[in-house]
Scaffold this active site. Structure first.
Site, PDB file in Angstrom:
ATOM      1  N   ARG A 221     -50.017  58.326 -26.858  1.00  0.00           N
ATOM      2  CA  ARG A 221     -49.593  58.049 -25.664  1.00  0.00           C
ATOM      3  C   ARG A 221     -50.834  57.695 -25.015  1.00  0.00           C
ATOM      4  O   ARG A 221     -51.880  58.123 -25.101  1.00  0.00           O
ATOM      5  CB  ARG A 221     -48.852  58.827 -24.842  1.00  0.00           C
ATOM      6  CG  ARG A 221     -49.488  60.427 -24.341  1.00  0.00           C
ATOM      7  CD  ARG A 221     -49.469  61.088 -25.370  1.00  0.00           C
ATOM      8  NE  ARG A 221     -48.312  61.935 -25.935  1.00  0.00           N
ATOM      9  CZ  ARG A 221     -47.775  62.908 -25.370  1.00  0.00           C
ATOM     10  NH1 ARG A 221     -48.460  63.449 -24.268  1.00  0.00           N
ATOM     11  NH2 ARG A 221     -46.934  63.363 -25.880  1.00  0.00           N
TER      12      ARG A 221
ATOM     13  N   ARG B 162     -47.276  54.112 -20.012  1.00  0.00           N
ATOM     14  CA  ARG B 162     -46.775  55.071 -21.075  1.00  0.00           C
ATOM     15  C   ARG B 162     -45.323  54.925 -21.417  1.00  0.00           C
ATOM     16  O   ARG B 162     -44.478  54.812 -20.472  1.00  0.00           O
ATOM     17  CB  ARG B 162     -46.896  56.618 -20.521  1.00  0.00           C
ATOM     18  CG  ARG B 162     -46.099  57.475 -21.413  1.00  0.00           C
ATOM     19  CD  ARG B 162     -46.616  58.905 -20.986  1.00  0.00           C
ATOM     20  NE  ARG B 162     -45.757  59.753 -22.030  1.00  0.00           N
ATOM     21  CZ  ARG B 162     -45.987  61.105 -22.013  1.00  0.00           C
ATOM     22  NH1 ARG B 162     -46.816  61.822 -21.176  1.00  0.00           N
ATOM     23  NH2 ARG B 162     -45.319  61.960 -23.109  1.00  0.00           N
TER      24      ARG B 162
END
Ligand code: ATP
Ligand code: CA
Ligand code: CA
Length: 141
Positions: free
Chosen positions: A95, A86
């Site tokens: 994400r 991420r």
């Protein structure tokens, strides 16, 4: 004193191979210290909300029996998010993996960087459905 509690953690992914990120996240959550994965909800696709243009999310929720405090758990969640690639850009942006503490059965937190139950605990319809599903899965034990 350690408290054995049940934590509800929301998983979300809207970048890359979303199913794979959720599966890897479940495995990582199950192998956290002093923690046992009790139940996992079904996976649901939802449209993104907020100001950022981005693709749909896959969402899931898990129930964890854990001796980790809310703060210890938040640290583990950040570690797992980072291990899954991420990149933190803007809030609510796309994400690979987002892990949120939805609530604990017994514990709460009210700090600048950690609020438990999560402020949206009763606002997101899919979170409500997933919590109901987990409650019935757990009740069958
Ligand atoms: P939302 O929390 O509304 O779903 P988000 O998940 O996109 O938004 P993030 O950018 O992932 O928000 O998180 C921002 C910060 O929120 C985290 O760094 C964390 O410190 C804080 N935070 C506060 N309460 C919680 C919680 N219950 N679970 C996870 N993070 C939390
Ligand atoms: Ca989130
Ligand atoms: Ca988050």
């Amino acid at each position: 004193m350690t408290v054995r509690d049940i934590a509800y953690v929301a998983l979300g992914s809207n970048l890359g191979d979303r199913d794979v990120y959720l599966a890897r996240a479940r495995r990582a959550l199950a192998s956290m210290p002093r923690t046992r994965l009790m139940a996992a909800s079904s996976i649901e696709e939802t449209e993104p909300f907020g100001p950022v243009e981005q693709g749909p999310y896959l969402n899931q929720m898990v129930a964890l029996e854990t001796e980790l405090s809310p703060r210890e758990l938040l640290g583990e969640l950040h570690r797992i998010e980072q291990a899954e690639g991420r990149v933190r850009t803007e809030r609510w942006g796309p994400r690979t993996l987002d892990l949120d503490i939805v609530r604990y059965e017994q514990q709460t937190a009210d700090d600048a960087d950690l609020i438990v139950p999560h402020p949206a605990v009763n606002e997101r319809d899919f979170w409500r459905r997933e919590q109901a599903e987990l409650r019935s899965l757990i009740a069958r034990h």
